[in-house]
Design an enzyme around this catalytic site. Structure first.
Site, PDB file in Angstrom:
ATOM      1  N   CYS A   1       4.223  19.857 -17.673  1.00  0.00           N
ATOM      2  CA  CYS A   1       3.882  18.700 -18.497  1.00  0.00           C
ATOM      3  C   CYS A   1       2.973  19.066 -19.669  1.00  0.00           C
ATOM      4  CB  CYS A   1       3.254  17.612 -17.635  1.00  0.00           C
ATOM      5  SG  CYS A   1       1.734  18.111 -16.781  1.00  0.00           S
TER       6      CYS A   1
ATOM      7  N   HIS B   1      -1.516  14.379 -14.619  1.00  0.00           N
ATOM      8  CA  HIS B   1      -0.284  14.425 -15.402  1.00  0.00           C
ATOM      9  C   HIS B   1      -0.615  14.055 -16.839  1.00  0.00           C
ATOM     10  CE1 HIS B   1       3.877  14.344 -16.397  1.00  0.00           C
ATOM     11  NE2 HIS B   1       3.987  13.027 -16.481  1.00  0.00           N
TER      12      HIS B   1
ATOM     13  N   SER C   1       8.403  16.065 -16.306  1.00  0.00           N
ATOM     14  CA  SER C   1       7.906  15.758 -14.973  1.00  0.00           C
ATOM     15  C   SER C   1       9.030  16.013 -13.981  1.00  0.00           C
ATOM     16  CB  SER C   1       7.437  14.300 -14.885  1.00  0.00           C
ATOM     17  OG  SER C   1       7.122  13.949 -13.548  1.00  0.00           O
TER      18      SER C   1
END
Length: 395
Positions: free
Chosen positions: A190, A225, A242
């Protein structure tokens, strides 16, 4: 998404593609290696490598390409520990006489006939073709404090012996790392996708980019994330990578920033993740030679302790301020501020003399090239300057 937040395991396809960078093998990148190699395997790694995300070690390749032997073996050791089939998969791949040639997707090129949503979709398709990295080792080192591009003007005042180490750090800027991603065509995570997205959208000044980070909780562990937020023509969307398709890119259809954030929060709920914090950064500049680092967390919201109405109010106020360009980085690393340290120049005087700054900048570029190519020449210039000062004092 780092850690095991969205489930899924390392597939053989991703592992085979990682084999391209084996120690001693050929690499498409001419990127110099960072000092310090690839870090230790057990207990010898850096603080960044030893941190855990969702209960899993977060390993980073710091040796460049091709990988050094220590990083290479550490990656395979991690695969053997976490893969359901253990060392059988690793042994089968490493002992294979011939492996399928990995595909190298072409880097997307913007065409005048493309609309902005079509261009963003082409970028996201390219990221998906690179695939998500399931090996447990991030192939490209991303330090959030590094500047986007350009070289520090302080190089002009470095001694020749100091220049080589500073130049090595300069060459590993974020946009240079993004170029390396396109050359190596390896799977990414990510954080790497955010940097790659910034690099591929640099030629579109109407597209504003900003980082969006999430901290979530699931089954006693915390996960992190990050995606690249997009704002264009009054609509919000995102780019990213992702394990889960609904936790990365979002179409450019959301009217407000809060609608985009709540969409991510609803997607997390599908996987029983509760969002604890959301961090929003500032717009990333489009200047090709900007030495400014990315502002990753200008706004931090502890959404688990706030009502949705409060979250929406804070997000909309922040989005409005960003659109009006009135927010400034909390840690300004402007090269002009560094050069004027110790001087009594007022902001008004700086703004009144942009042409003088441009002239000094041009001279600095010339000296920078001289220091990069001819360090002895720079030393000679300093010697002649001292001699000229001495001769004037004797007159």
């Amino acid at each position: 998404m780092t850690g095991a937040a969205a489930g899924g395991g390392g597939g053989s396809g991703s592992t085979r593609r990682a084999a391209v960078g084996k120690a001693g093998g050929r690499s498409r990148s001419a990127q110099p290696r960072a000092a310090g190699g690839g870090g230790g395997g057990s207990g010898g790694g850096s603080e960044e490598e030893e941190q855990r995300d969702g209960g899993s070690l977060f390993l980073v390749n710091k040796s460049g390409f091709p990988m050094d032997g220590q990083t290479w073996e550490r990656m395979w050791g991690h695969v053997e520990r976490v893969h359901p089939d253990g060392g059988a998969v690793a042994a089968a791949i490493r002992s294979a006489a011939r492996l399928a040639r990995p595909s190298v997707p072409p880097v997307p090129n913007y065409k005048l006939s493309m609309s902005i949503p079509e261009w963003l979709q082409a970028i996201q398709t390219y990221m998906k073709m690179l695939q998500y990295n399931h090996t447990g080792t991030q192939f490209f080192e991303i330090r959030k404090t590094r500047p986007l591009s350009g070289c520090p003007w302080s190089f002009v005042f470095l001694l020749p012996g100091q220049f080589s180490s500073e130049l090595k750090n300069c060459l590993r800027l974020l946009m240079e790392t993004a170029k390396e991603m396109t050359r190596e065509s390896l799977p990414i995570k990510c954080l790497e996708a955010v940097i790659l997205g910034i690099y591929l959208t640099n030629g579109q000044p109407s597209v504003e980019r900003f980082p969006i980070s999430f901290k979530t909780h699931f089954s006693g562990n915390y996960f992190h994330h990050v995606v690249l937020g997009i704002y264009c023509n009054g609509r919000y969307g995102s780019l990213g990578m992702s394990r889960r398709s609904d936790l990365m890119d979002k179409p450019l259809t959301y009217r407000t920033l809060s609608d985009l954030i709540f969409e991510f929060e609803d997607s997390y709920k599908k996987y029983l993740h509760s969002v604890k914090k959301v961090k929003i950064g500032l717009y990333v500049p489009h200047e090709p030679h900007s030495f400014q680092p990315i502002e990753w967390k200008q706004l931090v919201l502890n959404v688990s302790k706030m009502m949705r109405t409060e979250v929406r109010k804070e997000l909309e106020k922040f989005a409005r301020d960003m659109r009006m360009k009135i927010l400034k980085p909390s840690s300004a690393h402007s090269p002009m501020k560094e050069r004027s340290r110790g001087k009594s120049l007022s902001p008004r005087r700086r703004q009144a003399s942009p042409q003088r700054r441009a002239c000094r900048r041009d001279k600095s570029v010339g000296l920078l090239v001289s220091s990069a190519l001819f360090p002895p020449l720079l030393a000679g210039l300093r010697w002649w300057t001292r001699k000229e000062t001495w001769l004037r004092s004797m007159r």
